[in-house]
Design an enzyme around this catalytic site. Structure first.
Site, short mmCIF file in Angstrom:
data_model
loop_
_atom_site.label_atom_id
_atom_site.label_comp_id
_atom_site.label_asym_id
_atom_site.label_seq_id
_atom_site.Cartn_x
_atom_site.Cartn_y
_atom_site.Cartn_z
N THR A 38 -21.38 44.23 10.48
CA THR A 38 -20.46 43.73 11.35
C THR A 38 -20.74 42.21 11.86
O THR A 38 -19.65 41.87 12.36
CB THR A 38 -20.66 45.07 12.76
OG1 THR A 38 -20.37 46.30 12.06
CG2 THR A 38 -19.81 44.52 13.78
N TYR A 51 -12.08 47.24 13.49
CA TYR A 51 -12.52 45.77 12.82
C TYR A 51 -12.77 46.29 11.29
O TYR A 51 -13.06 47.51 11.01
CB TYR A 51 -13.64 45.28 13.61
CG TYR A 51 -14.85 46.02 13.40
CD1 TYR A 51 -15.51 47.10 14.27
CD2 TYR A 51 -15.78 45.58 12.33
CE1 TYR A 51 -16.58 47.61 13.92
CE2 TYR A 51 -16.99 46.30 12.20
CZ TYR A 51 -17.22 47.39 13.04
OH TYR A 51 -18.46 47.96 12.93
N SER A 84 -23.23 48.17 5.53
CA SER A 84 -24.39 48.67 4.85
C SER A 84 -24.52 50.13 4.80
O SER A 84 -25.56 50.71 4.26
CB SER A 84 -25.49 48.24 6.02
OG SER A 84 -25.45 49.10 7.00
N THR A 117 -25.77 47.39 10.51
CA THR A 117 -26.62 48.18 11.56
C THR A 117 -26.95 49.49 10.81
O THR A 117 -27.93 50.16 11.23
CB THR A 117 -26.29 48.33 12.83
OG1 THR A 117 -25.07 49.03 12.91
CG2 THR A 117 -26.34 46.67 13.36
N ASP A 118 -25.92 50.12 9.98
CA ASP A 118 -25.95 51.74 9.73
C ASP A 118 -27.39 51.77 8.87
O ASP A 118 -28.12 52.80 8.91
CB ASP A 118 -25.01 52.16 8.95
CG ASP A 118 -23.60 52.01 9.72
OD1 ASP A 118 -22.45 52.27 9.10
OD2 ASP A 118 -23.50 51.77 10.79
N LYS A 190 -31.82 53.19 14.29
CA LYS A 190 -30.65 53.23 14.87
C LYS A 190 -30.32 54.38 15.65
O LYS A 190 -30.24 55.61 15.36
CB LYS A 190 -29.47 52.82 13.93
CG LYS A 190 -28.00 52.85 14.78
CD LYS A 190 -27.01 52.32 13.79
CE LYS A 190 -25.66 51.90 14.46
NZ LYS A 190 -24.58 51.45 13.59
N GLU A 312 -47.57 75.46 10.34
CA GLU A 312 -46.91 76.85 9.82
C GLU A 312 -46.65 76.74 8.28
O GLU A 312 -46.21 77.82 7.68
CB GLU A 312 -45.60 76.91 10.51
CG GLU A 312 -45.35 76.93 11.78
CD GLU A 312 -44.20 77.18 12.46
OE1 GLU A 312 -43.63 76.20 12.98
OE2 GLU A 312 -43.57 78.33 12.24
N1 DGL Z 1 -20.24 49.56 8.36
C1 DGL Z 1 -21.35 49.59 9.19
C2 DGL Z 1 -22.46 48.64 8.70
O1 DGL Z 1 -22.15 47.60 8.03
C3 DGL Z 1 -21.02 48.66 10.55
C4 DGL Z 1 -21.99 48.86 11.73
C5 DGL Z 1 -22.75 47.45 11.87
O2 DGL Z 1 -22.88 46.50 11.18
O3 DGL Z 1 -23.10 47.18 13.17
O4 DGL Z 1 -23.83 48.91 8.92
#
Ligand code: DGL
Length: 355
Positions: A38, A51, A84, A117-118, A190, A312
């Site tokens: 992003t 987006y 990502s 961020t993913d 995340k 367990e």
């Molecule tokens: N498609 C997500 C990624 O590229 C967007 C999330 C981001 O980058 O904040 O990880």
């Protein structure tokens, strides 16, 4: 203008130029390796949530933050330009090889990776295990594209470069800078799908803060876990072993687990319920897999707390390994590298407690 005044003006100009060049030469050399996400994204409307990630090249991401030049000598490289969720081990290997090369050839004082961020936490953890130098490696991204109101990418990038250029950021392992916080690669995850304050380390908290580029580390590094690299490059040959993750839930079909165990795998991570618990039926399937040489790691779907040995589940009896406080997705990465090094199960279990 008389001659002596002209001479004095030239002399002042000369001094200013020398001072600027000297100051610039003192600035840290930071390589920005871009992978997409992003932070390289763009949307049609500043107030609309729609987006597209990974549309801007690294030069555009860098030129959007001209203030970077005040804190570092910047060099940008495009490793890939993807969202990502499409990140793959081949890109991890490319990043690790390039970072080790930049440090080996003394071409950078620090490295910043811009990333979606993913899966940012996974790339950070992989690099924490494979970068063999103690210079700062900092990952950052953004939750909003640069086209949105109150976009977070520019300040995240500025702060990440500030941390990458800070001497006190050395020998702390790979770091993640998001929303003014500095996190360790091991503990960060995340925790929110859309909020700019999406990242957290609920086990250890942030290692520090970076506020308008001012870096402060507020805790002793995690002494329980080493920041040393687990695998020195270029020992890699070919693909890393495939390690699937199975998410446990009430009523899980043991046949589905058996089918996965019978595919061509060397290890498996089971994200169990509670303290990493499989159902009785799945336990039997995993025990059979372990008996034929598949390395089974018990992780958990529970967000907090470690998975402990022989609670367990009689791990000693079945030869299972526990993930300690690593999330399933990070436990998978450690197992991929451990299997690549052909370690035995007791050595692999030690890695989960030490790395
Ligand atoms: N498609 C997500 C990624 O590229 C967007 C999330 C981001 O980058 O904040 O990880």
């Amino acid at each position: 203008m008389n001659k002596s005044l002209l001479t004095r003006c030239f002399f002042v100009l000369y001094l200013l130029t020398i001072t600027c060049l000297a100051t610039a030469a003192e600035l840290p050399e930071i390589s920005i390796l871009a992978t997409g996400g992003t932070i390289a994204g763009s949307g049609a409307s500043a107030t609309g949530s729609a987006y597209k990630a990974a549309v801007n090249p690294v030069d555009k991401v860098i030129s959007a933050v001209p203030q970077l030049e005040q804190i570092a000598r910047i060099r940008g490289e495009q490793i890939c330009n993807i969202s990502s969720q499409d990140m793959k081990p081949e890109y991890w290997l490319k990043l690790a090889a390039r970072i080790n090369q930049l440090f080996r050839l003394n071409l950078a004082d620090g490295v910043v990776i811009t990333h979606g961020t993913d899966t940012l936490e996974e790339t950070a953890w992989f690099l924490n295990l494979t970068v063999a130098y103690d210079k700062p490696v900092v990952l950052t991204g953004s939750m909003r594209p640069g086209s949105a109101l109150s976009a977070d990418g520019a300040m995240n990038l500025y702060n990440a470069v500030a941390v990458a250029g800070a001497r006190e950021a050395r020998n702390k392992g790979v770091l993640v800078v998001m929303n003014d916080r500095i996190y360790s690669a091991r503990g960060v995850r995340k925790c929110d799908t859309i909020n700019p304050a999406a990242f957290d380390d609920r086990e250890n908290g942030a290692l520090g803060r970076v506020n308008y580029g001012k870096v402060s580390f507020n805790t002793r590094p995690d002494k329980k876990h080493t920041y040393q690299s687990l695998v020195k490059l270029p020992l890699f040959a070919g693909k890393l072993p495939e390690v699937p993750i199975i998410y446990g839930y009430a009523g899980i079909d043991p046949q589905m687990v058996e089918t996965i165990c019978q595919s061509n795998i060397r290890g498996i991570v089971y994200a169990g319920v509670g303290n990493g618990n499989p159902s009785e039926e799945v336990l039997n399937v995993l025990a059979k897999a372990s008996a034929v040489g598949i390395t089974v790691v018990r992780a958990t779907r529970v967000p907090d707390g470690p998975v402990t040995l022989d609670a367990e589940v009689d791990d000693a009896k079945y030869g299972f390994i526990v993930s300690d406080s690593l999330t399933p997705q990070k436990a998978r990465i450690l197992l991929m590298l451990a299997l690549h090094k052909d370690l035995d199960r007791s050595e692999i279990q030690r890695l989960y407690f030490e790395y």
